[in-house]
Design a protein around this motif. Structure first.
Motif, PDB file in Angstrom:
ATOM      1  N   UNK A 251       0.836  -1.204   0.000  1.00 55.23           N
ATOM      2  CA  UNK A 251       0.000   0.000   0.000  1.00 55.23           C
ATOM      3  C   UNK A 251       0.873   1.258   0.000  1.00 55.23           C
ATOM      4  N   UNK A 252       1.925   1.243   0.803  1.00 53.42           N
ATOM      5  CA  UNK A 252       2.854   2.373   0.797  1.00 53.42           C
ATOM      6  C   UNK A 252       3.505   2.541  -0.573  1.00 53.42           C
ATOM      7  N   UNK A 253       3.850   1.430  -1.217  1.00 54.14           N
ATOM      8  CA  UNK A 253       4.488   1.527  -2.532  1.00 54.14           C
ATOM      9  C   UNK A 253       3.510   2.107  -3.564  1.00 54.14           C
ATOM     10  N   UNK A 254       2.234   1.659  -3.507  1.00 48.78           N
ATOM     11  CA  UNK A 254       1.254   2.151  -4.465  1.00 48.78           C
ATOM     12  C   UNK A 254       0.979   3.643  -4.287  1.00 48.78           C
ATOM     13  N   UNK A 255       1.003   4.110  -3.075  1.00 51.81           N
ATOM     14  CA  UNK A 255       0.701   5.517  -2.791  1.00 51.81           C
ATOM     15  C   UNK A 255       1.936   6.412  -2.862  1.00 51.81           C
ATOM     16  N   UNK A 256       3.102   5.825  -3.079  1.00 57.55           N
ATOM     17  CA  UNK A 256       4.324   6.605  -3.156  1.00 57.55           C
ATOM     18  C   UNK A 256       4.935   6.933  -1.815  1.00 57.55           C
ATOM     19  N   UNK A 257       4.356   6.426  -0.725  1.00 65.79           N
ATOM     20  CA  UNK A 257       4.888   6.712   0.614  1.00 65.79           C
ATOM     21  C   UNK A 257       6.252   6.056   0.788  1.00 65.79           C
ATOM     22  N   UNK A 260       8.834   8.055  -0.967  1.00 66.30           N
ATOM     23  CA  UNK A 260       9.111   9.275  -0.207  1.00 66.30           C
ATOM     24  C   UNK A 260      10.042   8.992   0.962  1.00 66.30           C
ATOM     25  N   UNK A 261       9.851   7.852   1.601  1.00 69.92           N
ATOM     26  CA  UNK A 261      10.763   7.488   2.690  1.00 69.92           C
ATOM     27  C   UNK A 261      12.173   7.242   2.164  1.00 69.92           C
ATOM     28  N   UNK A 262      12.265   6.623   0.978  1.00 72.06           N
ATOM     29  CA  UNK A 262      13.582   6.370   0.402  1.00 72.06           C
ATOM     30  C   UNK A 262      14.302   7.666   0.046  1.00 72.06           C
ATOM     31  N   UNK A 263      13.534   8.714  -0.323  1.00 66.89           N
ATOM     32  CA  UNK A 263      14.134  10.001  -0.664  1.00 66.89           C
ATOM     33  C   UNK A 263      14.372  10.876   0.567  1.00 66.89           C
ATOM     34  N   UNK A 264      13.861  10.442   1.704  1.00 68.27           N
ATOM     35  CA  UNK A 264      14.048  11.193   2.951  1.00 68.27           C
ATOM     36  C   UNK A 264      15.423  10.888   3.538  1.00 68.27           C
ATOM     37  N   UNK A 267      17.727   6.028   5.894  1.00 64.66           N
ATOM     38  CA  UNK A 267      18.452   5.086   5.043  1.00 64.66           C
ATOM     39  C   UNK A 267      17.616   3.823   4.848  1.00 64.66           C
ATOM     40  N   UNK A 268      17.897   3.040   3.807  1.00 58.96           N
ATOM     41  CA  UNK A 268      17.168   1.775   3.616  1.00 58.96           C
ATOM     42  C   UNK A 268      17.273   0.859   4.832  1.00 58.96           C
ATOM     43  N   UNK A 269      18.430   0.867   5.477  1.00 59.68           N
ATOM     44  CA  UNK A 269      18.599   0.028   6.657  1.00 59.68           C
ATOM     45  C   UNK A 269      17.661   0.467   7.772  1.00 59.68           C
ATOM     46  N   UNK A 270      17.477   1.758   7.953  1.00 59.10           N
ATOM     47  CA  UNK A 270      16.587   2.264   8.996  1.00 59.10           C
ATOM     48  C   UNK A 270      15.125   1.979   8.662  1.00 59.10           C
ATOM     49  N   UNK A 271      14.769   2.062   7.388  1.00 61.56           N
ATOM     50  CA  UNK A 271      13.401   1.730   6.984  1.00 61.56           C
ATOM     51  C   UNK A 271      13.101   0.264   7.269  1.00 61.56           C
TER      52      UNK A 271
END
Length: 411
Positions: A251-257, A260-264, A267-271
């Motif tokens: 759902x996050x991927x479909x909505x672009x959330x 947005x986290x990846x561009x924030x 880091x990927x490790x923190x996500x």
């Protein structure tokens, strides 16, 4: 890893679930099911003396109704388990149809005399319709104790008449084979009395002495309540890590959330770490609540917590793997269900065809076994090996999920 970013990501997951209360509703239903399991399926060890406690097959209590307090009734009152309730009623109330609520059986005792004036005691065992086996445990207890009570009363009357009651047959043992042995003994005594030249040595007896014994197998009996509780715990972990995580991640991927986290600054490790912290923690917390309702003593077992971590970690890796491979919520849901059905089918085929080694590669093979051992209190040495295997498999799934997410998790 920056704590404030991790805290913000975990807070985001909490707020999403508070806004979408479907998962919370299902968690509450699981808790309600655990309460029902605890209330309406009492532990088999709860009975006094262990003779008829938790006598089972859907019956959690049995009433014994009697009209007159006789020596037999007094003996039953002194030797009944907690799940048997003695009640004195009017004479007319033990002669008609007995109606009881679901989960309750009844036994009535009637005293009277036959046509010759000889005293007669009648026992009526009332079982659920079309299910006489449901009263088997209570029936065995009642008949055994009734036999002991009548023998004790007979011995007292013989002593009062100046007769030694030592010639009476011994009282029944604690199992249900005493009636079988006594029937063989009665047959032998009657045949011996009719045999010409009675009184000869035992080798010439018409009916040999018969001894009946039961020998238990090496395996343990499945604890049915622990099996149900194990299924609920496994479902709680699976629901949190293999259903909610992939669905909400897509759902996050479909909505672009997710992008947005990846561009924030995160880091990927923190996500990944935030998801690894939130979903298994929710699943383990729900599982702990279910276990506390079922049998709170299990919470003091180190083996239980290690088993939860192993199964939760394995399901987390599986769920994150599905989340990275699926593109939509529908694909994530179907992926989780297909994985569950596929693994279940493989384990079933291996079990029926005695295929070795292959089941050991599945977390679903080891997880229920170690959780059931912890919940039933029957942890053996080999369960520790299964726990170690589950931990290794969980680590492998988590490593694969982390690698996949770093490469394509937000795409």
């Amino acid at each position: 890893m920056r704590f404030y970013i991790l805290r913000a990501l975990v807070t985001k997951e909490v707020q999403r679930h508070l806004a979408n209360r479907g998962g919370i509703a299902l968690a509450l239903l699981l808790v309600a099911a655990a309460v029902l399991l605890s209330v309406f399926a009492p532990d088999e060890a709860a009975g006094a003396g262990g003779s008829a406690g938790g006598l089972v097959n859907g019956l959690h209590h049995c009433y014994v109704f009697y009209e007159t307090e006789t020596p037999l009734v007094r003996h039953l009152q002194a030797h009944h388990p907690d799940t048997v309730l003695m009640r004195r009623v009017r004479p007319d109330d033990v002669k008609g149809l007995v109606e009881a609520t679901t989960g309750v059986g009844s036994i009535t005792i009637q005293s009277g005399r036959d046509g010759t004036g000889r005293p007669v005691v009648s026992f009526d065992i009332w079982h659920p319709k079309d299910d006489p086996a449901a009263m088997a445990g209570y029936e065995q207890w009642f008949l055994r104790e009734a036999r002991r009570g009548l023998q004790a009363a007979a011995a007292d009357r013989l002593r009062a008449a100046g007769v030694d009651p030592a010639a009476l047959p011994p009282p029944p043992g604690d199992d249900d084979l005493w009636a079988v042995e006594e029937s063989f003994r009665t047959l032998g005594d009657r045949a011996e009395a009719l045999r010409p030249g009675a009184g000869k040595a035992d080798p010439d007896r018409v009916v040999p002495a018969v001894t009946v014994r039961r020998q238990g197998l090496g395996g343990r009996v499945l604890d049915f309540r622990a099996a149900i509780a194990t299924g609920m715990v496994v479902f709680a972990l699976y629901f949190s890590c293999v259903y909610l995580l992939p669905t909400l991640n897509c759902e996050e991927r479909e909505r672009g959330v997710l992008l947005a986290q990846a561009l924030s600054p995160a880091s990927p490790f923190e996500i990944v770490a935030a998801k690894f912290l939130f979903y298994p923690t929710c699943g383990i917390a729900l599982a702990a609540v279910l276990v506390a309702i079922y049998k709170y003593q299990v919470l003091g077992s180190l083996f239980f917590w290690l088993s939860l971590l192993a199964v939760g970690g394995g399901f987390l890796g599986i769920g994150m793997t599905v989340a990275t491979l699926a593109k939509t919520q529908r694909a994530a849901f179907l992926g989780g269900m297909c994985y569950l059905l596929s693994v279940s089918l493989v384990l079933l085929v291996c079990a029926y065809n005695n295929i070795p080694l292959l089941p050991n590669l599945a977390v679903e093979y080891h997880g229920p076994r170690i959780l059931h051992a912890a919940l039933s209190g029957n942890v053996m040495y080999y369960h520790w090996y299964q726990l170690l295997a589950a931990l290794v498999l969980a680590a492998a799934w988590l490593a694969a999920a982390g690698w996949l997410f770093r490469r394509r998790g937000w795409q």
